[in-house]
Design an enzyme around this catalytic site. Structure first.
Site, PDB file in Angstrom:
ATOM      1  CE1 TYR A 131      11.381   0.574  -4.310  1.00 54.29           C
ATOM      2  CE2 TYR A 131      11.891   2.253  -5.952  1.00 54.29           C
ATOM      3  CZ  TYR A 131      10.966   1.569  -5.184  1.00 54.29           C
ATOM      4  OH  TYR A 131       9.625   1.872  -5.290  1.00 54.29           O
ATOM      5  CE  LYS A 135       9.357  -0.994  -7.192  1.00 57.02           C
ATOM      6  NZ  LYS A 135       8.165  -1.819  -6.903  1.00 57.02           N
TER       7      LYS A 135
HETATM    8  N1  LIG Z   1       6.231   4.661  -1.574  1.00 56.06           N
HETATM    9  C1  LIG Z   1       6.488   5.398  -2.627  1.00 56.06           C
HETATM   10  O1  LIG Z   1       6.633   6.633  -2.555  1.00 56.06           O
HETATM   11  C2  LIG Z   1       6.600   4.740  -3.985  1.00 56.06           C
HETATM   12  C3  LIG Z   1       7.016   5.486  -5.076  1.00 56.06           C
HETATM   13  C4  LIG Z   1       7.067   4.889  -6.339  1.00 56.06           C
HETATM   14  C5  LIG Z   1       6.702   3.555  -6.486  1.00 56.06           C
HETATM   15  N2  LIG Z   1       6.318   2.827  -5.395  1.00 56.06           N
HETATM   16  C6  LIG Z   1       5.906   1.419  -5.607  1.00 56.06           C
HETATM   17  O2  LIG Z   1       4.492   1.381  -5.638  1.00 56.06           O
HETATM   18  C7  LIG Z   1       4.041   0.076  -5.253  1.00 56.06           C
HETATM   19  C8  LIG Z   1       2.888   0.224  -4.273  1.00 56.06           C
HETATM   20  O3  LIG Z   1       3.365   0.943  -3.142  1.00 56.06           O
HETATM   21  P1  LIG Z   1       2.466   1.118  -1.833  1.00 56.06           P
HETATM   22  O4  LIG Z   1       3.134   2.174  -1.032  1.00 56.06           O
HETATM   23  O5  LIG Z   1       1.046   1.231  -2.215  1.00 56.06           O
HETATM   24  O6  LIG Z   1       2.709  -0.298  -1.112  1.00 56.06           O
HETATM   25  P2  LIG Z   1       2.305  -0.698   0.368  1.00 56.06           P
HETATM   26  O7  LIG Z   1       1.316   0.247   0.930  1.00 56.06           O
HETATM   27  O8  LIG Z   1       3.567  -0.939   1.135  1.00 56.06           O
HETATM   28  O9  LIG Z   1       1.569  -2.087   0.112  1.00 56.06           O
HETATM   29  C9  LIG Z   1       2.289  -3.194  -0.291  1.00 56.06           C
HETATM   30  C10 LIG Z   1       1.389  -4.371  -0.582  1.00 56.06           C
HETATM   31  O10 LIG Z   1       2.250  -5.485  -0.857  1.00 56.06           O
HETATM   32  C11 LIG Z   1       1.888  -6.566   0.000  1.00 56.06           C
HETATM   33  N3  LIG Z   1       3.063  -7.311   0.448  1.00 56.06           N
HETATM   34  C12 LIG Z   1       4.211  -6.804   0.962  1.00 56.06           C
HETATM   35  N4  LIG Z   1       5.040  -7.825   1.297  1.00 56.06           N
HETATM   36  C13 LIG Z   1       4.382  -8.971   0.983  1.00 56.06           C
HETATM   37  C14 LIG Z   1       4.703 -10.362   1.077  1.00 56.06           C
HETATM   38  N5  LIG Z   1       5.875 -10.793   1.588  1.00 56.06           N
HETATM   39  N6  LIG Z   1       3.803 -11.269   0.656  1.00 56.06           N
HETATM   40  C15 LIG Z   1       2.624 -10.862   0.155  1.00 56.06           C
HETATM   41  N7  LIG Z   1       2.248  -9.566   0.035  1.00 56.06           N
HETATM   42  C16 LIG Z   1       3.121  -8.640   0.446  1.00 56.06           C
HETATM   43  C17 LIG Z   1       1.227  -5.932   1.219  1.00 56.06           C
HETATM   44  O11 LIG Z   1       0.413  -6.913   1.808  1.00 56.06           O
HETATM   45  P3  LIG Z   1       0.298  -7.083   3.416  1.00 56.06           P
HETATM   46  O12 LIG Z   1      -0.679  -6.028   3.859  1.00 56.06           O
HETATM   47  O13 LIG Z   1      -0.191  -8.470   3.561  1.00 56.06           O
HETATM   48  O14 LIG Z   1       1.687  -6.859   3.973  1.00 56.06           O
HETATM   49  C18 LIG Z   1       0.480  -4.769   0.576  1.00 56.06           C
HETATM   50  O15 LIG Z   1      -0.753  -5.211   0.076  1.00 56.06           O
HETATM   51  C19 LIG Z   1       5.270  -0.637  -4.709  1.00 56.06           C
HETATM   52  O16 LIG Z   1       5.727  -1.545  -5.672  1.00 56.06           O
HETATM   53  C20 LIG Z   1       6.291   0.474  -4.505  1.00 56.06           C
HETATM   54  O17 LIG Z   1       7.618   0.014  -4.670  1.00 56.06           O
HETATM   55  C21 LIG Z   1       6.241   3.392  -4.157  1.00 56.06           C
END
Ligand SMILES: NC(=O)c1ccc[n+]([C@@H]2O[C@H](COP(=O)([O-])OP(=O)(O)OC[C@H]3O[C@@H](n4cnc5c(N)ncnc54)[C@H](OP(=O)(O)O)[C@@H]3O)[C@@H](O)[C@H]2O)c1
Length: 235
Positions: A131, A135
């Protein structure tokens, strides 16, 4: 390209608008007076109607065939998945690396000035953790695309209401919240952060007229969201 000369009427393009950070980002972009148009590329229509909002239903495998250049100044990338959700490392990489890089190349070619990417704490192209490595690699690849400004946000664990059930993150969130005040000094940056605050920092930074590659760790993101502009890493 839209009115680059008139920075009071910019347009923004957002991908990931249906996600946790992306959803907050969308609401804040619609509220931000400097944007007169907010374009979202989504797989399914969002239940949001707003005079500034343009929803474009898109197949992310076909980003190159969006047709004419999207008329945007600032590009917000809040896309992401998890290995569990995507099923394989390859499928994860497609969402967290291929799509953001393709979007960056396309929008830079079309004249966009700024690209704002949510990466993650620990991002490192040489990491042994898959992961973190992806990134780090996506940051490196977009860096080479040479936007006037490239902003990299590296939040720690995100807090916020999800429709989707992520038990690991929920346990982490409870633990991090309990430990919040024990995380001081250099450990402050490991504090969990509200997705809403990450979105707010992104939208604020895009109005600051910064150039070059700017990296914001979780603590810097929090300070910007709190309204205290802060030191951050500039390269
Ligand atoms: N979770 C954590 O604690 C954390 C910590 C640090 C960094 N991050 C990073 O922060 C970023 C945002 O995280 P988040 O939790 O806000 O993400 P999230 O809620 O999982 O949302 C992901 C977005 O990506 C889209 N997506 C996923 N798969 C897709 C595909 N195959 N084709 C097109 N669109 C797709 C989803 O669209 P659909 O609704 O259409 O699926 C959604 O709009 C990510 O890059 C994550 O790695 C997360």
């Amino acid at each position: 390209m839209s009115s680059k000369e008139n920075m009071e009427s910019k347009s923004a393009l957002l991908i990931g608008a249906s996600g946790l950070v992306g959803g907050h980002c969308l609401l804040q972009l619609l509220e931000e007076p400097s944007y007169t148009q907010v374009i979202v590329l989504v797989r399914r229509p969002l239940p949001v109607i707003h005079e500034k909002l343009v929803q474009q239903i898109s197949d992310f495998d076909e980003l190159e065939s969006l047709g004419k250049c999207p008329p945007v100044d600032d590009v917000y990338c809040c896309l992401g998945t998890t290995i569990k959700k995507s099923g394989t490392q390859e499928a994860f990489r497609k969402v967290d690396f291929d799509y953001p890089v393709k979007l960056a190349a396309l929008t830079q070619h079309c004249g966009a000035n700024q690209f704002l990417l949510i990466s993650s704490m620990g991002a490192n192209p040489h990491s042994r953790i898959f992961y973190n490595r992806v990134k780090g690699e996506v940051e490196e690849a977009i860096r080479k695309i040479s936007f006037k400004a490239f902003h990299i946000f590296r939040p720690s664990l995100l807090l916020g209401k999800r429709v989707e059930h992520r038990p690991g993150e929920q346990v982490g969130a409870v633990a991090m919240t309990a430990l919040k005040y024990a995380m001081i000094g250099p450990f402050r940056t490991y504090r969990a952060i509200l997705a809403k605050d990450v979105a707010q920092a992104m939208v604020r930074v895009a109005q600051m007229d910064r150039t070059g590659v700017n990296i914001y760790d979780s603590q810097s993101i929090q300070k910007i969201a709190d309204g205290a502009d802060t030191r951050h890493q500039v390269e």
